[in-house]
Design a protein around this motif. Structure first.
Motif, short mmCIF file in Angstrom:
data_model
loop_
_atom_site.label_atom_id
_atom_site.label_comp_id
_atom_site.label_asym_id
_atom_site.label_seq_id
_atom_site.Cartn_x
_atom_site.Cartn_y
_atom_site.Cartn_z
N GLY A 55 0.81 -1.21 0.00
CA GLY A 55 0.00 0.00 0.00
C GLY A 55 0.85 1.25 0.00
O GLY A 55 2.05 1.22 -0.26
N GLN A 60 -2.53 13.08 4.73
CA GLN A 60 -3.80 13.73 4.43
C GLN A 60 -3.62 15.22 4.69
O GLN A 60 -3.28 15.65 5.79
N TYR A 80 -3.06 3.81 2.89
CA TYR A 80 -4.02 3.23 1.97
C TYR A 80 -3.54 1.83 1.59
O TYR A 80 -2.47 1.68 0.99
N LYS A 83 -5.04 -1.57 -3.48
CA LYS A 83 -6.40 -1.81 -3.97
C LYS A 83 -6.61 -3.26 -4.40
O LYS A 83 -7.68 -3.84 -4.18
N CYS A 86 -7.25 -5.27 -1.36
CA CYS A 86 -8.61 -5.05 -0.85
C CYS A 86 -9.64 -5.82 -1.68
O CYS A 86 -10.55 -6.44 -1.13
N CYS A 93 -10.86 -0.46 3.42
CA CYS A 93 -9.88 0.56 3.80
C CYS A 93 -10.48 1.92 3.53
O CYS A 93 -10.87 2.21 2.40
N ARG A 95 -10.51 5.48 2.53
CA ARG A 95 -9.62 6.30 1.72
C ARG A 95 -9.99 7.76 1.88
O ARG A 95 -10.93 8.25 1.26
N SER A 98 -6.44 13.12 0.13
CA SER A 98 -5.05 13.55 0.30
C SER A 98 -4.66 14.42 -0.87
O SER A 98 -5.15 14.25 -1.99
#
Length: 220
Positions: A55, A60, A80, A83, A86, A93, A95, A98
Motif C-alpha cells: 500500500g 492527508q 491506503y 487496492k 482489498c 480501507c 480512503r 489527500s
C-alpha cells in the motif's frame, strides 16, 4: 481480547521461503526496521511512499477556508492498503482525501541494503516474503498486525484496515505546520496546542452604547 498474528513471525516460520537459509530472521527484523525509518523520514519531508503489494503511506492534507485570511487545516499521516489486496480478500480501507501535491516515491532498496549490509536482491526478497505472508494471513481471514518500529503498527481486524501511527510521528508532522490556528482532528494526540494569534476571530469588547442600541432595535 483480539489475538493478532504477527506477520513478521509468520514469514520467519515459513519453511518454503529463503528465511533461515539465505538470510537469518534477524535480517528480516533489521530490513523492516530500516523500511519503517525510510517511510518515517519521507513523511516528514512531505513525500508518500509506495510499497509494492502492500500500500501507500502518505499524508492527508487539505484546508477549509473560514475567511479571506485564515483556514482550518487537516494535516496527518494516513495509510491506503493496496487496492488489489482489498479487492482480492474483501478488505475495507477508508480512503481519505489527500493532496495531489505530495510526491510519491518507492522504497529505496539500495539505501536499505547499504544500512543492513545485505544485497539489494536480498532486501527486495525479504520485503516480498513479508508481503506474501500478509496476503496468506488475509486469505485465511486472520486478524494480523505488522509492527513498524518508529512508525506505528498496521493491523487488519475483521477485514478492516487500521494503521496506528506513533504519537511521536503525528506530533512531528503537526510541528511542521507554521500556522498556530491549525485545528485538525489529530491535535488531540499532542500534549499542548499552540495558542492562536490575536485576530478578528478573538472576542472583542462591545461598547455599552452599542448594546443599548441593539436592545432598542430588537425589543423596542
Amino acid at each position: 481480547m483480539v489475538q493478532y498474528t504477527n506477520v513478521l513471525e509468520t514469514a520467519k516460520n515459513n519453511f518454503q521461503t529463503g528465511i533461515g537459509k539465505n538470510y537469518s530472521p534477524a535480517d528480516v527484523e533489521e530490513v523492516w526496521k530500516q523500511v519503517a525509518q525510510f517511510i518515517r523520514s519521507s513523511l516528514l519531508k512531505k513525500r508518500a511512499v509506495d510499497i509494492k503489494g502492500l500500500g501507500r503511506f502518505t499524508i492527508q492534507e487539505y484546508s477549509m477556508p473560514v475567511s479571506s485570511i485564515y483556514a482550518v487545516w487537516s494535516h496527518r499521516p494516513v495509510f491506503y492498503l493496496d487496492k488489489r489486496l482489498c479487492d482480492s480478500y474483501h478488505i475495507k480501507c477508508v480512503r481519505l482525501f489527500s493532496s495531489d501535491k505530495i510526491s510519491v516515491v518507492s522504497t529505496n532498496l539500495s539505501t536499505i541494503a547499504a544500512l543492513t549490509n545485505l544485497s539489494r536482491h536480498a532486501v527486495e526478497d525479504i520485503i516480498n516474503e513479508v508481503v506474501q505472508a500478509l496476503c496468506r494471513l488475509c486469505m485465511a481471514q486472520k486478524d494480523l498486525e505488522l509492527p513498524l518500529p518508529g512508525l506505528g503498527t498496521l493491523r487488519i481486524v475483521d477485514r478492516y484496515t487500521d494503521m496506528r501511527y506513533s504519537r511521536e510521528l503525528v506530533r512531528a508532522v503537526h510541528r511542521d505546520i507554521a500556522d498556530p490556528l491549525v485545528m485538525a482532528s489529530h491535535v488531540r494526540a499532542c500534549d499542548k496546542r499552540p495558542p492562536p494569534r490575536a485576530s478578528f476571530l478573538a472576542p472583542v469588547a462591545v461598547p455599552p452604547r452599542y448594546l443599548r442600541e441593539l436592545h432598542d432595535v430588537n425589543y423596542g
